[in-house]
Design an enzyme around this catalytic site. Structure first.
Site, PDB file in Angstrom:
ATOM      1  N   ARG A 170       0.852  -1.184   0.000  1.00 46.91           N
ATOM      2  CA  ARG A 170       0.000   0.000   0.000  1.00 46.91           C
ATOM      3  C   ARG A 170       0.890   1.236   0.000  1.00 46.91           C
ATOM      4  O   ARG A 170       2.030   1.191   0.459  1.00 46.91           O
ATOM      5  CB  ARG A 170      -0.915   0.004   1.228  1.00 46.91           C
ATOM      6  CG  ARG A 170      -1.805  -1.220   1.338  1.00 46.91           C
ATOM      7  CD  ARG A 170      -2.576  -1.230   2.649  1.00 46.91           C
ATOM      8  NE  ARG A 170      -3.438  -2.405   2.772  1.00 46.91           N
ATOM      9  CZ  ARG A 170      -3.083  -3.553   3.307  1.00 46.91           C
ATOM     10  NH1 ARG A 170      -1.846  -3.680   3.798  1.00 46.91           N
ATOM     11  NH2 ARG A 170      -3.920  -4.570   3.371  1.00 46.91           N
ATOM     12  N   LYS A 220      -1.612  -2.945   7.543  1.00 48.71           N
ATOM     13  CA  LYS A 220      -2.962  -2.747   8.077  1.00 48.71           C
ATOM     14  C   LYS A 220      -3.188  -3.663   9.269  1.00 48.71           C
ATOM     15  O   LYS A 220      -2.761  -4.827   9.271  1.00 48.71           O
ATOM     16  CB  LYS A 220      -3.970  -3.062   6.973  1.00 48.71           C
ATOM     17  CG  LYS A 220      -5.289  -2.325   7.069  1.00 48.71           C
ATOM     18  CD  LYS A 220      -6.088  -2.537   5.803  1.00 48.71           C
ATOM     19  CE  LYS A 220      -7.366  -1.738   5.834  1.00 48.71           C
ATOM     20  NZ  LYS A 220      -8.148  -1.922   4.590  1.00 48.71           N
ATOM     21  N   HIS A 239      -2.675   2.471  -5.691  1.00 46.56           N
ATOM     22  CA  HIS A 239      -3.335   1.210  -5.346  1.00 46.56           C
ATOM     23  C   HIS A 239      -3.567   0.340  -6.574  1.00 46.56           C
ATOM     24  O   HIS A 239      -3.720  -0.884  -6.453  1.00 46.56           O
ATOM     25  CB  HIS A 239      -4.660   1.493  -4.637  1.00 46.56           C
ATOM     26  CG  HIS A 239      -5.040   0.440  -3.636  1.00 46.56           C
ATOM     27  ND1 HIS A 239      -4.412   0.301  -2.421  1.00 46.56           N
ATOM     28  CD2 HIS A 239      -5.969  -0.546  -3.678  1.00 46.56           C
ATOM     29  CE1 HIS A 239      -4.945  -0.709  -1.746  1.00 46.56           C
ATOM     30  NE2 HIS A 239      -5.883  -1.241  -2.497  1.00 46.56           N
ATOM     31  N   ARG A 262      -1.040  -2.313  -6.830  1.00 46.69           N
ATOM     32  CA  ARG A 262      -1.345  -3.444  -5.946  1.00 46.69           C
ATOM     33  C   ARG A 262      -2.312  -4.396  -6.645  1.00 46.69           C
ATOM     34  O   ARG A 262      -2.135  -5.622  -6.595  1.00 46.69           O
ATOM     35  CB  ARG A 262      -1.938  -2.900  -4.646  1.00 46.69           C
ATOM     36  CG  ARG A 262      -2.252  -3.927  -3.568  1.00 46.69           C
ATOM     37  CD  ARG A 262      -2.672  -3.176  -2.307  1.00 46.69           C
ATOM     38  NE  ARG A 262      -3.252  -4.038  -1.296  1.00 46.69           N
ATOM     39  CZ  ARG A 262      -2.554  -4.712  -0.391  1.00 46.69           C
ATOM     40  NH1 ARG A 262      -1.241  -4.652  -0.398  1.00 46.69           N
ATOM     41  NH2 ARG A 262      -3.161  -5.456   0.518  1.00 46.69           N
ATOM     42  N   HIS A 295      -3.473  -9.713   3.020  1.00 40.88           N
ATOM     43  CA  HIS A 295      -4.926  -9.835   3.157  1.00 40.88           C
ATOM     44  C   HIS A 295      -5.267 -10.724   4.354  1.00 40.88           C
ATOM     45  O   HIS A 295      -4.700 -11.817   4.496  1.00 40.88           O
ATOM     46  CB  HIS A 295      -5.542 -10.446   1.903  1.00 40.88           C
ATOM     47  CG  HIS A 295      -5.566  -9.528   0.725  1.00 40.88           C
ATOM     48  ND1 HIS A 295      -5.607  -9.960  -0.580  1.00 40.88           N
ATOM     49  CD2 HIS A 295      -5.563  -8.168   0.659  1.00 40.88           C
ATOM     50  CE1 HIS A 295      -5.629  -8.930  -1.397  1.00 40.88           C
ATOM     51  NE2 HIS A 295      -5.600  -7.830  -0.671  1.00 40.88           N
ATOM     52  N   TYR A 349      -9.598 -11.182  -7.259  1.00 42.86           N
ATOM     53  CA  TYR A 349      -8.828 -10.951  -8.480  1.00 42.86           C
ATOM     54  C   TYR A 349      -9.023 -12.076  -9.493  1.00 42.86           C
ATOM     55  O   TYR A 349      -8.892 -11.868 -10.692  1.00 42.86           O
ATOM     56  CB  TYR A 349      -7.349 -10.785  -8.139  1.00 42.86           C
ATOM     57  CG  TYR A 349      -7.084  -9.544  -7.320  1.00 42.86           C
ATOM     58  CD1 TYR A 349      -6.997  -8.296  -7.929  1.00 42.86           C
ATOM     59  CD2 TYR A 349      -6.964  -9.607  -5.940  1.00 42.86           C
ATOM     60  CE1 TYR A 349      -6.776  -7.145  -7.184  1.00 42.86           C
ATOM     61  CE2 TYR A 349      -6.746  -8.459  -5.181  1.00 42.86           C
ATOM     62  CZ  TYR A 349      -6.658  -7.244  -5.816  1.00 42.86           C
ATOM     63  OH  TYR A 349      -6.455  -6.106  -5.073  1.00 42.86           O
TER      64      TYR A 349
END
Length: 290
Positions: free
Chosen positions: A148, A174, A240, A243, A266, A275
């Site tokens: 990120r 995150k 982003h 990413r 994730h 994806y």
């Protein structure tokens, strides 16, 4: 009996005593950007409701949802999700008697992920046409690592560790989780070339050219937008998107989905699985007599 014990253990020390305190406790531990966005959503709701949270009803929430019709679907979804989360949290802490947001339906949101995945040709054109060494390293690292933009801006030289002819970066991401991402040798050499004899371990990898300190996310966005324009890409490309490209291209080339999940950080493999659905390699239409 167990339920009563749990509620009593939260009284009175841990139970919020006002709407403002509830909001602050609910926001605690979230990232700066998340706090800023959620705080604005909650203030908008509280201003429209015009009453303390313990008096809010489902009808108030539904009326607020109707007032957001002018917003984009994704913005409506985020705003209402924030309000539902706060109300549910207030109920769990015992500050609110009922979770009136539980019955509130969230608006459906159409996925735009496929529109934000650049082709390999477009992405490599952006990398190849970037004339500045530092900016090329920024773009390359965004793609190669899938980090990120906040994670990239927060990198210091002590976060980089060599490993043979390549190396890895330690990313504080995150949810306060640190993950290690191994980089190809070519990317590692590009990053190593930015370091000088005066560089210290605590210095940022990407300096701001307007003053001391690390590069800001807005500056990275400018670098990305200029690179997209230089490559003839007439889309609102953001950091982003690199990413998204990392995940999509890696999966297309046979990378195990669990490896992509670990690299991107994730929490759920379901997020990574988006994806696969955004850019499918096959469909049942191939079996039709067309």
């Amino acid at each position: 009996m167990i339920r009563n014990v749990i509620i009593l253990s939260m009284t009175p020390a841990l139970r919020p005593s006002s709407d403002d305190q509830l909001v602050e406790v609910w926001l605690h531990g979230r990232s700066f950007h998340t706090q800023r966005a959620y705080r604005a959503d909650i203030e908008r709701f509280r201003s429209g409701a015009g009453k303390p949270l313990p008096l809010v009803t489902l009808a108030d929430l539904q009326q607020f949802a109707d007032s957001l019709e002018a917003l984009a679907p994704a913005s409506r979804y985020r705003t209402l999700s924030a309000v539902k989360s706060l109300v549910a949290f207030g109920h769990r802490t015992g500050y609110l008697s009922f979770d009136v947001g539980h019955a509130l339906r969230l608006p459906p949101v159409r996925s735009r992920l496929a529109e934000r995945i650049l082709s390999e040709a477009d992405l490599h054109r952006m990398l190849g046409l970037e004339p500045q060494t530092r900016n090329r390293a920024i773009l390359t690292l965004l793609y190669a690592s899938g980090v990120r933009v906040s994670e990239l801006c927060g990198l210091c030289w002590r976060d980089l560790q060599p490993s043979g002819d390549a190396g890895q970066i330690a990313v504080f991401g995150k949810g306060g989780v640190t993950r290690a991402i191994r980089l190809p040798a070519s990317v590692w050499r590009m990053l190593a070339g930015l370091r000088t004899a005066e560089t210290g371990a605590s210095d940022p990898v990407f300096w701001s050219r307007k003053g001391k300190g690390s590069l800001r996310p807005l500056a990275v966005l400018r670098v990305v937008r200029k690179a997209a324009g230089r490559a003839g890409i007439d889309l609102p490309v953001s950091p982003h998107w690199f990413r998204h490209a990392h995940a999509s291209h890696a999966l297309d080339r046979g990378a195990p989905i669990h490896l992509v999940q670990a690299t991107l950080g994730h929490a759920s493999i379901t997020t990574t699985g988006r994806y696969l659905h955004a850019r499918p390699n096959d469909s049942s239409s191939r079996f039709l007599p067309l």
